[in-house]
Design a protein around this motif. Structure first.
Motif, PDB file in Angstrom:
ATOM      1  N   LYS A  11      14.909 -40.262  -5.284  1.00  0.00           N
ATOM      2  CA  LYS A  11      16.561 -40.317  -5.898  1.00  0.00           C
ATOM      3  C   LYS A  11      17.161 -39.158  -5.968  1.00  0.00           C
ATOM      4  O   LYS A  11      18.299 -38.915  -5.604  1.00  0.00           O
ATOM      5  CB  LYS A  11      16.240 -40.920  -7.377  1.00  0.00           C
ATOM      6  N   ALA A  12      16.415 -38.045  -6.233  1.00  0.00           N
ATOM      7  CA  ALA A  12      17.087 -36.716  -6.522  1.00  0.00           C
ATOM      8  C   ALA A  12      17.426 -36.277  -5.214  1.00  0.00           C
ATOM      9  O   ALA A  12      18.656 -35.692  -4.864  1.00  0.00           O
ATOM     10  CB  ALA A  12      16.252 -35.743  -7.352  1.00  0.00           C
ATOM     11  N   VAL A  13      16.662 -36.148  -4.026  1.00  0.00           N
ATOM     12  CA  VAL A  13      16.854 -35.955  -2.778  1.00  0.00           C
ATOM     13  C   VAL A  13      18.026 -36.933  -2.189  1.00  0.00           C
ATOM     14  O   VAL A  13      18.938 -36.064  -1.682  1.00  0.00           O
ATOM     15  CB  VAL A  13      15.718 -36.082  -1.867  1.00  0.00           C
ATOM     16  N   HIS A  14      18.200 -37.962  -2.460  1.00  0.00           N
ATOM     17  CA  HIS A  14      18.967 -38.968  -2.023  1.00  0.00           C
ATOM     18  C   HIS A  14      20.187 -38.531  -2.562  1.00  0.00           C
ATOM     19  O   HIS A  14      21.269 -38.779  -1.886  1.00  0.00           O
ATOM     20  CB  HIS A  14      18.599 -40.475  -2.271  1.00  0.00           C
ATOM     21  N   SER A  15      20.522 -38.033  -3.578  1.00  0.00           N
ATOM     22  CA  SER A  15      21.745 -37.548  -4.178  1.00  0.00           C
ATOM     23  C   SER A  15      22.146 -36.213  -3.848  1.00  0.00           C
ATOM     24  O   SER A  15      23.359 -35.876  -4.494  1.00  0.00           O
ATOM     25  CB  SER A  15      21.478 -37.700  -5.888  1.00  0.00           C
ATOM     26  N   LEU A  16      21.486 -35.637  -3.068  1.00  0.00           N
ATOM     27  CA  LEU A  16      22.059 -34.345  -2.702  1.00  0.00           C
ATOM     28  C   LEU A  16      23.349 -34.372  -1.780  1.00  0.00           C
ATOM     29  O   LEU A  16      23.526 -35.198  -1.010  1.00  0.00           O
ATOM     30  CB  LEU A  16      20.992 -33.418  -1.886  1.00  0.00           C
ATOM     31  N   PRO A  17      24.490 -33.335  -2.455  1.00  0.00           N
ATOM     32  CA  PRO A  17      25.626 -33.546  -1.519  1.00  0.00           C
ATOM     33  C   PRO A  17      25.280 -33.018  -0.247  1.00  0.00           C
ATOM     34  O   PRO A  17      24.652 -32.314   0.160  1.00  0.00           O
ATOM     35  CB  PRO A  17      26.341 -32.545  -2.330  1.00  0.00           C
ATOM     36  N   GLY A  18      25.985 -33.654   0.762  1.00  0.00           N
ATOM     37  CA  GLY A  18      26.037 -33.214   2.340  1.00  0.00           C
ATOM     38  C   GLY A  18      25.076 -33.826   3.134  1.00  0.00           C
ATOM     39  O   GLY A  18      25.414 -33.877   4.275  1.00  0.00           O
ATOM     40  N   LEU A  19      24.427 -34.792   2.405  1.00  0.00           N
ATOM     41  CA  LEU A  19      23.258 -35.551   3.282  1.00  0.00           C
ATOM     42  C   LEU A  19      24.275 -36.687   4.136  1.00  0.00           C
ATOM     43  O   LEU A  19      24.769 -37.491   3.425  1.00  0.00           O
ATOM     44  CB  LEU A  19      22.247 -36.122   2.728  1.00  0.00           C
ATOM     45  N   THR A  20      24.053 -36.838   5.266  1.00  0.00           N
ATOM     46  CA  THR A  20      24.638 -37.838   6.021  1.00  0.00           C
ATOM     47  C   THR A  20      23.689 -38.983   6.488  1.00  0.00           C
ATOM     48  O   THR A  20      24.113 -40.060   6.941  1.00  0.00           O
ATOM     49  CB  THR A  20      25.415 -37.421   7.322  1.00  0.00           C
ATOM     50  N   GLY A  21      22.371 -38.576   6.260  1.00  0.00           N
ATOM     51  CA  GLY A  21      21.485 -39.744   6.769  1.00  0.00           C
ATOM     52  C   GLY A  21      19.948 -39.294   6.050  1.00  0.00           C
ATOM     53  O   GLY A  21      19.802 -38.081   5.882  1.00  0.00           O
ATOM     54  N   GLY A  22      19.049 -40.237   6.057  1.00  0.00           N
ATOM     55  CA  GLY A  22      17.619 -39.701   6.038  1.00  0.00           C
ATOM     56  C   GLY A  22      16.971 -40.926   5.990  1.00  0.00           C
ATOM     57  O   GLY A  22      17.186 -42.127   6.059  1.00  0.00           O
ATOM     58  N   GLN A  23      15.638 -40.703   5.779  1.00  0.00           N
ATOM     59  CA  GLN A  23      14.305 -42.003   5.965  1.00  0.00           C
ATOM     60  C   GLN A  23      13.723 -41.657   4.762  1.00  0.00           C
ATOM     61  O   GLN A  23      13.235 -40.410   4.631  1.00  0.00           O
ATOM     62  CB  GLN A  23      13.891 -41.988   7.337  1.00  0.00           C
ATOM     63  N   TYR A  24      13.357 -42.473   3.897  1.00  0.00           N
ATOM     64  CA  TYR A  24      12.686 -42.295   2.586  1.00  0.00           C
ATOM     65  C   TYR A  24      11.544 -43.382   2.474  1.00  0.00           C
ATOM     66  O   TYR A  24      11.651 -44.641   2.840  1.00  0.00           O
ATOM     67  CB  TYR A  24      13.672 -42.702   1.414  1.00  0.00           C
ATOM     68  N   SER A  25      10.330 -42.698   2.392  1.00  0.00           N
ATOM     69  CA  SER A  25       9.107 -43.659   2.228  1.00  0.00           C
ATOM     70  C   SER A  25       9.031 -44.082   0.857  1.00  0.00           C
ATOM     71  O   SER A  25       8.803 -43.202   0.074  1.00  0.00           O
ATOM     72  CB  SER A  25       7.791 -42.966   2.983  1.00  0.00           C
ATOM     73  N   PHE A  26       8.891 -45.277   0.475  1.00  0.00           N
ATOM     74  CA  PHE A  26       8.736 -45.773  -0.779  1.00  0.00           C
ATOM     75  C   PHE A  26       7.275 -46.084  -1.201  1.00  0.00           C
ATOM     76  O   PHE A  26       6.499 -46.526  -0.245  1.00  0.00           O
ATOM     77  CB  PHE A  26       9.738 -47.083  -0.890  1.00  0.00           C
ATOM     78  N   GLU A  27       6.824 -46.088  -2.385  1.00  0.00           N
ATOM     79  CA  GLU A  27       5.627 -46.598  -2.825  1.00  0.00           C
ATOM     80  C   GLU A  27       6.033 -47.751  -3.960  1.00  0.00           C
ATOM     81  O   GLU A  27       6.949 -47.920  -4.506  1.00  0.00           O
ATOM     82  CB  GLU A  27       4.994 -45.404  -3.378  1.00  0.00           C
ATOM     83  N   ALA A  28       4.893 -48.732  -3.701  1.00  0.00           N
ATOM     84  CA  ALA A  28       4.893 -49.728  -4.446  1.00  0.00           C
ATOM     85  C   ALA A  28       3.556 -50.443  -4.762  1.00  0.00           C
ATOM     86  O   ALA A  28       2.861 -50.246  -3.857  1.00  0.00           O
ATOM     87  CB  ALA A  28       5.797 -50.866  -3.804  1.00  0.00           C
ATOM     88  N   ARG A  29       3.209 -51.045  -5.784  1.00  0.00           N
ATOM     89  CA  ARG A  29       2.177 -51.989  -6.075  1.00  0.00           C
ATOM     90  C   ARG A  29       1.940 -53.078  -5.079  1.00  0.00           C
ATOM     91  O   ARG A  29       3.168 -53.778  -4.946  1.00  0.00           O
ATOM     92  CB  ARG A  29       1.930 -52.335  -7.465  1.00  0.00           C
ATOM     93  N   MET A  30       1.027 -53.475  -4.349  1.00  0.00           N
ATOM     94  CA  MET A  30       0.930 -54.534  -3.331  1.00  0.00           C
ATOM     95  C   MET A  30      -0.106 -55.401  -3.698  1.00  0.00           C
ATOM     96  O   MET A  30      -1.432 -55.131  -3.963  1.00  0.00           O
ATOM     97  CB  MET A  30       1.050 -53.858  -2.011  1.00  0.00           C
ATOM     98  N   GLY A  31       0.159 -56.545  -3.433  1.00  0.00           N
ATOM     99  CA  GLY A  31      -0.934 -57.637  -3.669  1.00  0.00           C
ATOM    100  C   GLY A  31      -1.361 -58.037  -2.193  1.00  0.00           C
ATOM    101  O   GLY A  31      -2.760 -57.840  -2.066  1.00  0.00           O
ATOM    102  N   CYS A  32      -0.730 -58.245  -1.244  1.00  0.00           N
ATOM    103  CA  CYS A  32      -1.206 -58.537   0.108  1.00  0.00           C
ATOM    104  C   CYS A  32      -1.121 -57.423   1.307  1.00  0.00           C
ATOM    105  O   CYS A  32      -1.807 -57.042   2.032  1.00  0.00           O
ATOM    106  CB  CYS A  32      -0.686 -59.644   0.706  1.00  0.00           C
ATOM    107  N   GLY A  33      -0.015 -56.788   1.337  1.00  0.00           N
ATOM    108  CA  GLY A  33       0.197 -55.460   2.174  1.00  0.00           C
ATOM    109  C   GLY A  33       1.012 -55.910   3.349  1.00  0.00           C
ATOM    110  O   GLY A  33       1.098 -55.030   4.244  1.00  0.00           O
ATOM    111  N   PHE A  34       1.129 -57.267   3.805  1.00  0.00           N
ATOM    112  CA  PHE A  34       1.604 -57.778   5.095  1.00  0.00           C
ATOM    113  C   PHE A  34       2.879 -58.653   4.661  1.00  0.00           C
ATOM    114  O   PHE A  34       3.149 -59.319   5.660  1.00  0.00           O
ATOM    115  CB  PHE A  34       0.604 -58.080   5.896  1.00  0.00           C
TER     116      PHE A  34
END
Length: 246
Positions: free
Chosen positions: A192-215
């Motif tokens: 969230k802090a990186v996403h909020s940096l001024p001047g960013l025009t794009g980006g790719q963010y890898s999210f983590e989450a608790r998963m039951g099945c994974g697919f």
């Protein structure tokens, strides 16, 4: 996605709670850095999703694992020769066709793991990334020599100031001129802090989450986006700058 048996070849302790694991098996389903595997462990009902650090076409799989509970505790203590039931090639990885000519990779804690494979892919394309890593302390830092050996420019931030810049990855990123695009993986507050940096025009963010099945079957890892809810395991774990809703 492919289900197959992988064999534990090697385990190396990197920090007090972080390990490098080398497995061998069928890696043909892995197509991009940022994907993950889901590992079944005896005595545990749910599989453990682990980001892929690196892989080779001839069957070597490298994982970096932080011990956070009983499942990961048992995983890093598997002896060489142990066979593990693995779902591989899960999720959508980083798209290396995006980003500026000098890509910036940002990792917090165990979030540095998929960035190593990403850095190798970018280097194979003739693009040398800057890698910005954040840790609580210098004693928690890992894979610095490995990133440096690739030829990456490396910037380190630690919360206690024991190594590199005192503070967070954002303090390092603010030092970079003309920062417009990032590849990031780490805890949600960091993303969230990186996403909020001024001047960013794009980006790719890898999210983590608790998963039951994974697919994508159980819908247990959904997150909101501008296009509605998406499943971290199936539609992610990579989400783009413009679609993220906090």
């Amino acid at each position: 996605m492919k289900q197959s048996l992988f064999t534990m070849e090697h385990a190396r302790q990197l920090t007090a709670d972080t390990y490098e694991l080398i497995l061998s098996g069928d890696t043909s389903a892995i197509t991009a850095p940022g994907q993950f595997v889901n590992i079944s462990l005896p005595g545990h009902f749910l599989r453990r999703p682990i980001s892929i650090c690196n892989w080779t076409k001839d069957g070597a799989l490298m994982l970096l694992v932080k011990v956070v509970g009983g499942g990961t505790h048992d995983l890093v203590r598997c002896v060489p020769g142990t066979e593990l039931d693995v779902l591989s090639g899960l999720g959508n990885g980083f798209d290396t066709a995006f980003g500026g000519s000098e890509p910036v990779l940002v990792g917090g804690g165990i979030g540095a793991a998929p960035l190593y494979g990403l850095a190798r892919c970018l280097l194979d394309q003739g693009r040398t990334p800057t890698v910005v890593l954040g840790f609580r302390s210098g004693k928690d830092a890992y894979y610095l020599e490995e990133f440096a050996a690739l030829g990456c420019r490396l910037m380190i931030a630690t919360e206690d100031g024991s190594m590199g810049t005192r503070g967070f990855v954002t303090d390092c990123l603010k030092k970079l001129p003309n920062l417009t695009y990032v590849f990031a993986c780490g805890p949600l507050p960091m993303l969230k802090a990186v996403h909020s940096l001024p001047g960013l025009t794009g980006g790719q963010y890898s999210f983590e989450a608790r998963m039951g099945c994974g697919f994508g079957a159980c819908m247990g890892c959904t997150v909101p986006t501008v296009g509605g809810y998406k499943r971290v395991c199936k539609d992610g774990p990579i989400l783009y700058q413009e679609e993220i809703v906090w």
